[in-house]
Design an enzyme around this catalytic site. Sequence first.
Site: not given
Length: 715
Positions: A470-471
């Site tokens: 998850e960026v």
Amino acid sequence: MEYKNYHFELTEQGVAVVLMDRHDEAMNTLGEEFVRELAIVVDRLEQPDVKAVVIGSAKKDFLAGADIKMFTDMEADETAVEALQALHEIYDRIEALHQVADKPVVAAITGACLGGGLELALTASMRICTDTAQLGQPEVQLGLIPGAGGTQRLPALVGIQNGLQMIVTGRPVRPYKAKKMGLVDEIVPTEKLLDIARKRAVEAIGTQQSKDGIRSKLRVAAIKDMALEGNPAGRKMLFKKATEMMVAETGGNYPAPRRAIEAIQIGIDHGRAAGVAAEIRFFAELVETPESAALRSIFFASQELKRDTGIDSHVDPLDVDTVAVLGGGLMGGGIAAVSAINAGVNVRIKEIDDAGVGRGLAYVDRVVSKRAKRRRMSEFEVDQIMNRVTGSTTWDGFERTDLVIEAVFEDLDLKRSIVKDVEAVVSKDTIFASNTSTLPITEIAKASNRPDKVVGMHYFSPVEKMPLLEVITTEKTSDETTATAVAFGKRQGKTVIVVNDGTGFYTSRVLGPYTNEAGFLLAEGASVEDIDSAMKSWGFPIGPLLLGDEVGIDVGAHISEIFLDAFGDRMKGPDMMAALVADDRKGRKNGRGFYIYDKGERKGVDDSVYGVLGLGAPKGMARSEIQERLSMAFLNEAALCLEEGILRSARDGDIGAVFGLGYPPFRGGPFWTIDTMGADVVVNKLDALAAKHGKRFTPAQILRDHAESGERFRT
């Protein structure tokens, strides 16, 4: 004759070499045009001047199965049956080349040989593969079963047990295991594959092998336990055991594995023709099921994300050759491992002392050693990887670092101080990424002189196994930084979603109301077993209370405080949960939580937990109520994340939940679930729950909007 999707060559010895090369895709897959032309190629192979056949690929992969888009067009029984019958006819004709016409057929396999690709290889009289090949029948992962003879030819070749294992689990096998079970005859270097395949084809001309192929040579190897597989009683017990194991693993939520077992058993008990008829009938039935539609939606979404750069502009990512990881614990060690092994970069682990550095290096070594033990890499490759990983207690060498990923304790002041320390020693182009699971990246970036270079990269434990990254971006994170984080995550082997900043981002935040509701259920008299077994039955791999033990009850309590500060009473759980921390219950890591642990092994529910929480003996609660309250809490929070712009799309929300949180794949993710149920149904359920249990169940406005318009979240 010229072909669009195949290269054809006839050697002086009469060996026809057919190389698959789908003209409109980077990978060979069974599309409609590809299949139609294959029938024309087989016409040519049936001519008398062809004495033997080699089937290979002009691409790096052999044949990766069917073009999944075809299944959307098959969502009608008759269409599916007709398409499968046509493919069966072609495959039967290829098999007849050696079974009837005495023409040896050698499958020269490299790369992915999956689904319909393996079914094609099974029609050959001999299979030769490279040491990089991957062979499997993964159809169950799409809610389907093999549809081109796999349920019949594979068990006949490798034995019932091996066939069941491959088809029912959908897990592929590597070359050495494939050879051991009799699936392939020979493993050769990639550069010699076609030469050896031609040679074997010539050698087999005019021999018994051209007719019976591997089946006669490896009959003993194919039947691993003659006593079990060779008599009706043994086979009955084998299929019964396979069904029991399948139900235990899937909870009975997936219809495809059961149908796969039935198709195999019908073929064994009643002959191949009956088995093929069952296979086609079951495939046509399964392609119309909601489970298959949901699983295919996940597949398409994950394929889309492979092409998604994470930004709307056309900025190129920076090159990343050297990475620093701050922290050598489970997360830091895992991040270092996937960076060195998968991304192939130089990694420097920094810790506060030599012992910490040693733990980080040891973690990487364990991951690498496991892969070497499974023959996933050579000793030379192991040495190369470990030579790329170094450790330090100082900042020496950080000036050459392209990306710094911190994986330290969830403390805002600590992370801010690290930002300052890092920026004092790295270049102005170095990107700083935080692996925080809850703290807003914007708050961490306030300590930075270069907030455009600060981003979140939230990994999931264990990093080397969990597929999601998850960026997290802030308003100041540059597109170049985002694109670089996304590109590097893909190099690490991750499926990457990009979300906007906010407390808990998406994946941590969506668990907040879910785990809180488990506490409320506990307070109202549901037992630990009631709650966890209900959600496991609903499709999660583990229930919310066991999840608390796994994450750490102390960690969960800390996260709850962060969420309460950010979201107010909507994220407030029952007060009694603080008693668990006061009683020094941290879960698995100290052997005391909702469950009892003996040397790390879970033994059962710790009944003393009810007393610690100030509760009496559990009164019990209907499974349906538990499932409704917990699932609705999850769905509503996911919708709020989309409404508030944390999520870029419903697609990302579904992938994040399935790949990162274990949301049931057969339900397609929270937004696919909402679409399946109907937003109006979800809103009505939430309104009823809010009336009974309070405002925490108030439906997100976006749900009301979709309920009114009838619009789907996923298209």
